[in-house]
Design an enzyme around this catalytic site. Structure first.
Site, PDB file in Angstrom:
ATOM      1  N   SER A   1       0.829  -1.202   0.000  1.00 57.50           N
ATOM      2  CA  SER A   1       0.000   0.000   0.000  1.00 57.50           C
ATOM      3  C   SER A   1       0.871   1.263   0.000  1.00 57.50           C
ATOM      4  O   SER A   1       1.700   1.428  -0.888  1.00 57.50           O
ATOM      5  CB  SER A   1      -0.959  -0.035   1.196  1.00 57.50           C
ATOM      6  OG  SER A   1      -1.985   0.912   1.042  1.00 57.50           O
TER       7      SER A   1
ATOM      8  N   ASP B   1     -10.098  -5.057  -4.187  1.00 55.49           N
ATOM      9  CA  ASP B   1      -9.525  -4.074  -3.266  1.00 55.49           C
ATOM     10  C   ASP B   1     -10.383  -2.811  -3.264  1.00 55.49           C
ATOM     11  O   ASP B   1     -10.516  -2.147  -4.298  1.00 55.49           O
ATOM     12  CB  ASP B   1      -8.092  -3.754  -3.704  1.00 55.49           C
ATOM     13  CG  ASP B   1      -7.327  -2.924  -2.691  1.00 55.49           C
ATOM     14  OD1 ASP B   1      -7.965  -2.232  -1.875  1.00 55.49           O
ATOM     15  OD2 ASP B   1      -6.087  -2.965  -2.718  1.00 55.49           O
TER      16      ASP B   1
ATOM     17  N   HIS C   1      -7.933  -5.479  -0.003  1.00 51.52           N
ATOM     18  CA  HIS C   1      -6.724  -4.680   0.161  1.00 51.52           C
ATOM     19  C   HIS C   1      -5.628  -5.438   0.913  1.00 51.52           C
ATOM     20  O   HIS C   1      -4.452  -5.326   0.567  1.00 51.52           O
ATOM     21  CB  HIS C   1      -7.067  -3.386   0.901  1.00 51.52           C
ATOM     22  CG  HIS C   1      -5.933  -2.406   0.929  1.00 51.52           C
ATOM     23  ND1 HIS C   1      -5.287  -1.985  -0.220  1.00 51.52           N
ATOM     24  CD2 HIS C   1      -5.309  -1.770   1.967  1.00 51.52           C
ATOM     25  CE1 HIS C   1      -4.338  -1.130   0.107  1.00 51.52           C
ATOM     26  NE2 HIS C   1      -4.331  -0.981   1.420  1.00 51.52           N
TER      27      HIS C   1
END
Length: 243
Positions: free
Chosen positions: A78, A177, A207
């Site tokens: 991320s 996601d 995610h």
């Protein structure tokens, strides 16, 4: 000696990459580092923390590894993917792995689906059993607006240097996601300068890609990529997943 730095995401902790860290420790003799970025961890204390503090901490951890290891890989999840990209441009990192890297963020379609499920669970009296709700309700409450601004500033500052990445890079993205859309992985794949790049989409992953049901196959692909000299053979197989 090989070293591997694993960097978690915004408002997260090493828990986000823990399954991958455990896998690498089990299958290699590498030195693995998974630091907690300033203001992050189980208790968020992000007020007054700047994005440069996150980058600086990652740099310091990388330098420690480089003192002990001849070869160093960097893995970022991320927001950590953007920090990992920065490190790959500015330090002699040998290979780069980007997991749900946030070059773009918030997938409206998937987020709407997730919210819809929360609404249904609310009417059923099951909201407290909704994993997504439980995971993010406290983060939203404990994340100051200033920290979100710092995150966005980090993204806007690092996106322009993606084209300077010249090392072999593996990109993985969950298609379900709700935080980082699939176009983020595609953008990174097309933007980075290296010819040695692989991309893998995981259909059912949200995610938290390191915690998805398909993580064993993902981890095996990552290990294979890091172990190959160029990643070319793996690239041919994974290109079937590229959209």
């Amino acid at each position: 000696m090989i070293g591997c730095l694993c960097i978690h995401g915004f408002t997260g902790s090493p828990y986000e990459v823990e399954p991958l860290v455990d896998f690498l420790k089990e299958h290699t003799n590498w030195e693995i580092a998974a630091p907690t970025l300033p203001g992050h961890g189980e208790t968020l204390q992000l007020k007054g923390v700047r994005y440069k503090d996150w980058i600086k901490h990652a740099e310091e951890e990388l330098k420690k590894l480089m003192k002990r290891c001849e070869t160093v890989y960097v893995i970022g999840f991320s927001m950590g993917g953007l920090i990992a990209a920065y490190l790959a441009v500015n330090y002699p990192v040998k290979k780069l792995v980007l997991l749900s890297a946030a070059a773009y963020y918030v997938n409206p379609k998937q987020l709407a689906a997730d919210i819809g499920k929360m609404v249904k669970d609310t009417f059923r009296g099951e909201l407290q059993n909704n994993d997504l709700f439980l995971r993010y309700k406290k983060k939203i409450k404990d994340t100051p607006i200033s920290a979100t601004f710092q995150f966005r500033t980090l993204v806007s500052n690092i996106r322009p240097i993606l084209e300077k990445i010249e090392i072999p890079t593996f990109i993985a993205q969950g298609e379900a996601d709700g935080i980082v859309p699939s176009k983020s992985a595609k953008y990174i794949y097309e933007k980075i300068g290296t010819e040695h790049k692989n991309i893998k989409y995981i259909k059912k992953s949200g995610h938290m890609i390191c915690h998805c049901d398909e993580n064993e196959e993902l981890f095996s692909d990552i290990l294979e990529f890091l172990s190959l000299e160029t990643g070319t053979n793996l690239n041919k197989r994974l290109m079937n997943n590229y959209k």
